[in-house]
Design an enzyme around this catalytic site. Sequence first.
Site, mmCIF file in Angstrom:
data_model
loop_
_atom_site.group_PDB
_atom_site.id
_atom_site.type_symbol
_atom_site.label_atom_id
_atom_site.label_comp_id
_atom_site.label_asym_id
_atom_site.label_seq_id
_atom_site.Cartn_x
_atom_site.Cartn_y
_atom_site.Cartn_z
ATOM 1 N N HIS A 309 0.862 -1.199 0.000
ATOM 2 C CA HIS A 309 0.000 0.000 0.000
ATOM 3 C C HIS A 309 0.888 1.235 0.000
ATOM 4 C CE1 HIS A 309 -3.199 2.777 1.161
ATOM 5 N NE2 HIS A 309 -4.029 1.838 0.763
ATOM 6 N N ASP A 367 -7.932 -5.343 -0.004
ATOM 7 C CA ASP A 367 -8.393 -6.228 -1.090
ATOM 8 C C ASP A 367 -8.029 -7.681 -0.878
ATOM 9 O OD1 ASP A 367 -7.598 -3.460 -3.008
ATOM 10 O OD2 ASP A 367 -9.613 -4.296 -2.885
HETATM 11 C C1 SDX Z 1 -6.268 -0.066 -2.908
HETATM 12 O O1 SDX Z 1 -4.411 4.443 -2.027
HETATM 13 C C2 SDX Z 1 -5.427 3.836 -1.394
HETATM 14 O O2 SDX Z 1 -5.847 4.238 -0.349
HETATM 15 C C3 SDX Z 1 -5.974 2.620 -2.138
HETATM 16 C C4 SDX Z 1 -6.984 1.772 -1.362
HETATM 17 C C5 SDX Z 1 -8.286 2.541 -1.111
HETATM 18 O O3 SDX Z 1 -8.989 2.164 -0.178
HETATM 19 O O4 SDX Z 1 -8.602 3.445 -1.943
HETATM 20 O O5 SDX Z 1 -6.429 1.353 -0.155
HETATM 21 C C6 SDX Z 1 -7.405 0.548 -2.178
HETATM 22 O O6 SDX Z 1 -6.041 0.274 -4.040
HETATM 23 C C7 SDX Z 1 -5.401 -1.056 -2.181
HETATM 24 C C8 SDX Z 1 -4.184 -1.538 -3.038
HETATM 25 C C9 SDX Z 1 -4.656 -2.660 -3.950
HETATM 26 N N1 SDX Z 1 -3.605 -3.039 -4.917
HETATM 27 C C10 SDX Z 1 -2.934 -4.186 -4.830
HETATM 28 O O7 SDX Z 1 -3.091 -5.015 -3.931
HETATM 29 C C11 SDX Z 1 -1.968 -4.449 -5.993
HETATM 30 C C12 SDX Z 1 -0.620 -4.950 -5.453
HETATM 31 N N2 SDX Z 1 0.045 -3.879 -4.715
HETATM 32 C C13 SDX Z 1 0.890 -3.017 -5.451
HETATM 33 O O8 SDX Z 1 0.891 -2.974 -6.796
HETATM 34 C C14 SDX Z 1 1.432 -1.821 -4.684
HETATM 35 O O9 SDX Z 1 1.728 -2.234 -3.421
HETATM 36 C C15 SDX Z 1 0.536 -0.588 -4.618
HETATM 37 C C16 SDX Z 1 0.089 -0.165 -5.981
HETATM 38 C C17 SDX Z 1 -0.663 -0.863 -3.770
HETATM 39 C C18 SDX Z 1 1.332 0.536 -3.989
HETATM 40 O O10 SDX Z 1 2.338 0.855 -4.873
HETATM 41 P P1 SDX Z 1 3.429 2.002 -4.518
HETATM 42 O O11 SDX Z 1 3.077 2.700 -3.268
HETATM 43 O O12 SDX Z 1 3.647 2.813 -5.741
HETATM 44 O O13 SDX Z 1 4.702 1.178 -4.141
HETATM 45 P P2 SDX Z 1 5.737 0.608 -5.192
HETATM 46 O O14 SDX Z 1 5.029 0.009 -6.360
HETATM 47 O O15 SDX Z 1 6.751 1.656 -5.447
HETATM 48 O O16 SDX Z 1 6.387 -0.591 -4.347
HETATM 49 C C19 SDX Z 1 7.472 -0.341 -3.470
HETATM 50 C C20 SDX Z 1 8.336 -1.604 -3.585
HETATM 51 C C21 SDX Z 1 8.709 -1.940 -5.031
HETATM 52 O O17 SDX Z 1 9.953 -2.632 -4.980
HETATM 53 P P3 SDX Z 1 11.291 -1.796 -5.407
HETATM 54 O O18 SDX Z 1 11.075 -1.240 -6.785
HETATM 55 O O19 SDX Z 1 11.424 -0.718 -4.331
HETATM 56 O O20 SDX Z 1 12.397 -2.823 -5.346
HETATM 57 O O21 SDX Z 1 7.592 -2.747 -3.107
HETATM 58 C C22 SDX Z 1 7.396 -3.667 -4.177
HETATM 59 C C23 SDX Z 1 7.651 -2.922 -5.461
HETATM 60 O O22 SDX Z 1 8.126 -3.819 -6.459
HETATM 61 N N3 SDX Z 1 5.996 -4.109 -4.097
HETATM 62 C C24 SDX Z 1 5.571 -5.339 -4.288
HETATM 63 C C25 SDX Z 1 4.180 -5.298 -4.071
HETATM 64 N N4 SDX Z 1 3.798 -4.052 -3.787
HETATM 65 C C26 SDX Z 1 4.929 -3.307 -3.809
HETATM 66 N N5 SDX Z 1 6.229 -6.484 -4.598
HETATM 67 C C27 SDX Z 1 5.470 -7.596 -4.716
HETATM 68 N N6 SDX Z 1 4.119 -7.640 -4.516
HETATM 69 C C28 SDX Z 1 3.456 -6.512 -4.190
HETATM 70 N N7 SDX Z 1 2.126 -6.552 -4.004
#
Ligand code: SDX
Length: 433
Positions: A309, A367
Amino acid sequence: MNNIPPQNRALLRIGDQNIELPTMSGTLGPDVIDTRALGNHGHFTYDPGFLSTASCTSSITYIDGDQGLLYYRGYPIEQLAEHADFLEVAYLLWHGELPNADQKREFDGLVSHHTMLHDQMNHLFCGFRRDAHPMAVMVAMIGAMAAFYPESGDVGDPHQREISMFRLLAKVPTAAAWSYKYNKGEPFMYPQNRMSYAENFLYMLHANPCESYQPSPTLVRALDRIFILHADHEQNASTSTVRLAGSSYANPFACIAAGIACLWGPLHGGANEAVLRMLEEIGDVNRIGEIIQRAKDKTNPFRLMGFGHRVYKNMDPRAAIMRQTCHEVLDELGLHDDPLFRIALKLEQIALEDDYFIDKKLYPNVDFYSGIVLRALGIPTSMFTAIFALARTAGWIAQWSEMVSTPGHKIARPRQLYTGPGRRDFVPIDRRG
Ligand code: SDX
């Protein structure tokens, strides 16, 4: 600046320029640096994805990502999920205070009396293929309401804003349920004003004209709680979309349609549908290690859906409540050995013990468990994000209303860092390479 005490000033040094910017404090959470004047000094801030940018002031929802806290108008989500119902929460988000008994009765009654769609909207459904994704239908239907209520475009009129908010809160469930009925080729079931909000939605989704239908109170309560958990979440991507669209004084139905479109993305509200498909793909707890490795592999775009998140660097409080709801609903239905739930519990346990997830502070989000509960409630996977949109409509309309009724608000118009070619002259086509 001289009248601002030093502790409320930020000093920025650029070359030989010293730029002082005021800071602002909210009720809770970090202070912000007011960078609005930075343009006058020939600089913009640069923050794609808005990792460290506050786009507005708001008094609706507060999140503390480090502590895993979520408050709606100051009330902890755990207390609202336990003691309130969804329309009570919608009233709270909208008006800022919990309703008394009379206010609640009036609010519920007004919502009930706006649940029907304009009868000509039935024809709009027929233009879709039967396999149209409910979110595609919802974007179209909610946006089309602007054509049925043209007076709603007068967003400066408080009465028009109020009637539009009631129409949205009341009609989005009907549009969502009917998009599923259309998928199934079953007749639309008209809303029942005698039913509660969640009960009515389950009725429109599952009932048919040939037999009576009465969902169990436990399942109705579980769905109502799911609506509460999804109602608002400060300036997430879809809420920011609603605010951006609304900042141009666009019609509120168009703004909410834009929010639905943004929520659909698998990184946002579409994750609940993606989580269930991921759990189905895993299929067996013995394959969890493989999926974890895939999620950690930087060369692989796969993400562990339902994990991570932007704000929460601790357990999403909604995920913990959703996990408890899973236990309650599956026990009620005698599905406590549901294989997908077992896989989800084991996946959470393994991920939370893995250094990759620990180091990156990746925890289950709202989720991760919602899909399992929704599936147990007999709701098809294709409807999971539509239900998220249904619940988030309460937050979107509150945030939209807060913005458009704030005196002196401005149209949202970010700037950019330009990286294209410098000025150059046109070359006629016969002289190009
Ligand atoms: C919702 O914003 C809100 O409030 C949203 C929400 C709401 O109520 O409105 O809470 C609802 O959208 C919840 C999130 C649902 N999405 C997912 O579950 C999809 C999987 N999660 C991700 O794609 C990710 O965690 C996000 C999109 C939720 C957040 O992305 P960020 O904040 O841009 O973080 P990032 O992508 O920069 O990740 C930071 C690091 C990265 O690694 P590095 O590049 O630093 O090496 O963490 C890794 C990412 O690769 N990472 C993950 C991961 N989520 C982040 N690695 C594996 N699996 C994951 N799920």
